[in-house]
Design a protein around this motif. Structure first.
Motif, PDB file in Angstrom:
ATOM      1  N   GLU A 268      59.588 -91.770  71.945  1.00  0.00           N
ATOM      2  CA  GLU A 268      58.195 -92.067  72.300  1.00  0.00           C
ATOM      3  C   GLU A 268      57.976 -91.812  73.788  1.00  0.00           C
ATOM      4  OE1 GLU A 268      55.583 -92.966  70.447  1.00  0.00           O
ATOM      5  OE2 GLU A 268      56.573 -93.349  68.536  1.00  0.00           O
TER       6      GLU A 268
ATOM      7  N   HIS B 298      53.886 -84.680  77.079  1.00  0.00           N
ATOM      8  CA  HIS B 298      52.420 -84.571  76.990  1.00  0.00           C
ATOM      9  C   HIS B 298      51.803 -84.515  78.389  1.00  0.00           C
ATOM     10  CE1 HIS B 298      48.337 -85.278  75.629  1.00  0.00           C
ATOM     11  NE2 HIS B 298      48.287 -86.390  76.343  1.00  0.00           N
TER      12      HIS B 298
ATOM     13  N   CYS C 263      48.740 -84.283  71.883  1.00  0.00           N
ATOM     14  CA  CYS C 263      49.669 -85.357  71.567  1.00  0.00           C
ATOM     15  C   CYS C 263      50.362 -85.125  70.227  1.00  0.00           C
ATOM     16  CB  CYS C 263      48.937 -86.695  71.566  1.00  0.00           C
ATOM     17  SG  CYS C 263      50.007 -88.098  71.214  1.00  0.00           S
ATOM     18  N   SER C 264      49.602 -84.752  69.212  1.00  0.00           N
ATOM     19  CA  SER C 264      50.211 -84.552  67.892  1.00  0.00           C
ATOM     20  C   SER C 264      51.236 -83.423  67.921  1.00  0.00           C
ATOM     21  CB  SER C 264      49.133 -84.267  66.840  1.00  0.00           C
ATOM     22  OG  SER C 264      48.386 -83.119  67.198  1.00  0.00           O
TER      23      SER C 264
ATOM     24  N   ARG D 154      55.576 -88.916  75.678  1.00  0.00           N
ATOM     25  CA  ARG D 154      54.586 -89.193  76.732  1.00  0.00           C
ATOM     26  C   ARG D 154      54.820 -88.288  77.938  1.00  0.00           C
ATOM     27  NH1 ARG D 154      55.475 -94.386  74.957  1.00  0.00           N
ATOM     28  NH2 ARG D 154      56.990 -94.831  76.580  1.00  0.00           N
TER      29      ARG D 154
ATOM     30  N   ARG E 257      50.497 -92.309  69.522  1.00  0.00           N
ATOM     31  CA  ARG E 257      49.875 -92.143  70.822  1.00  0.00           C
ATOM     32  C   ARG E 257      50.842 -91.508  71.810  1.00  0.00           C
ATOM     33  NH1 ARG E 257      46.110 -96.847  72.375  1.00  0.00           N
ATOM     34  NH2 ARG E 257      47.199 -96.478  74.290  1.00  0.00           N
ATOM     35  N   CYS E 258      50.302 -90.889  72.829  1.00  0.00           N
ATOM     36  CA  CYS E 258      51.108 -90.304  73.905  1.00  0.00           C
ATOM     37  C   CYS E 258      50.729 -90.909  75.247  1.00  0.00           C
ATOM     38  CB  CYS E 258      50.910 -88.791  73.944  1.00  0.00           C
ATOM     39  SG  CYS E 258      51.656 -87.913  72.585  1.00  0.00           S
ATOM     40  N   VAL E 259      50.004 -91.994  75.247  1.00  0.00           N
ATOM     41  CA  VAL E 259      49.535 -92.609  76.481  1.00  0.00           C
ATOM     42  C   VAL E 259      50.489 -93.689  76.906  1.00  0.00           C
ATOM     43  CG1 VAL E 259      47.621 -93.811  77.600  1.00  0.00           C
ATOM     44  CG2 VAL E 259      47.170 -92.093  75.874  1.00  0.00           C
TER      45      VAL E 259
ATOM     46  N   ARG F  11      54.404 -84.783  69.711  1.00  0.00           N
ATOM     47  CA  ARG F  11      55.150 -85.707  68.846  1.00  0.00           C
ATOM     48  C   ARG F  11      55.926 -84.933  67.785  1.00  0.00           C
ATOM     49  NH1 ARG F  11      54.219 -90.960  69.144  1.00  0.00           N
ATOM     50  NH2 ARG F  11      54.623 -91.276  66.934  1.00  0.00           N
TER      51      ARG F  11
ATOM     52  N   GLN G 212      51.188 -88.834  63.722  1.00  0.00           N
ATOM     53  CA  GLN G 212      50.262 -89.930  64.046  1.00  0.00           C
ATOM     54  C   GLN G 212      50.941 -90.823  65.069  1.00  0.00           C
ATOM     55  OE1 GLN G 212      51.134 -89.245  60.817  1.00  0.00           O
ATOM     56  NE2 GLN G 212      49.319 -88.053  60.428  1.00  0.00           N
TER      57      GLN G 212
END
Length: 69
Positions: free
Chosen positions: A39, A46, A53-54, A43, A67-69, A57, A65
């Protein structure tokens, strides 16, 4: 862990060094910590590349599905 491009990304000169290091760290981590490190690597990748983001990942082997934040 799913099939990913991470082994190729961590050796590619085209990928920013901080992203390569984050991916390498994830793959060197003990199994119980690998998902969290992937994860983090997603980030970093990204932020360093601006890829969706997808896509990021998927490249590192995470479910699309998320998040990348």
């Amino acid at each position: 862990m799913s099939l990913s491009m991470a082994p190729l990304l961590m050796h590619s000169e085209q990928v920013p060094a901080e992203a390569r290091d984050a991916i390498r760290d994830a793959y060197d981590a003990p199994p119980q910590h690998r998902a969290a490190r992937l994860e983090a690597a997603a980030r970093v990748l990204h932020q360093a590349t601006g890829l969706e983001c997808s896509d990021v990942r998927e490249l590192v082997g995470l479910p699309v599905q998320g998040r990348c934040v």
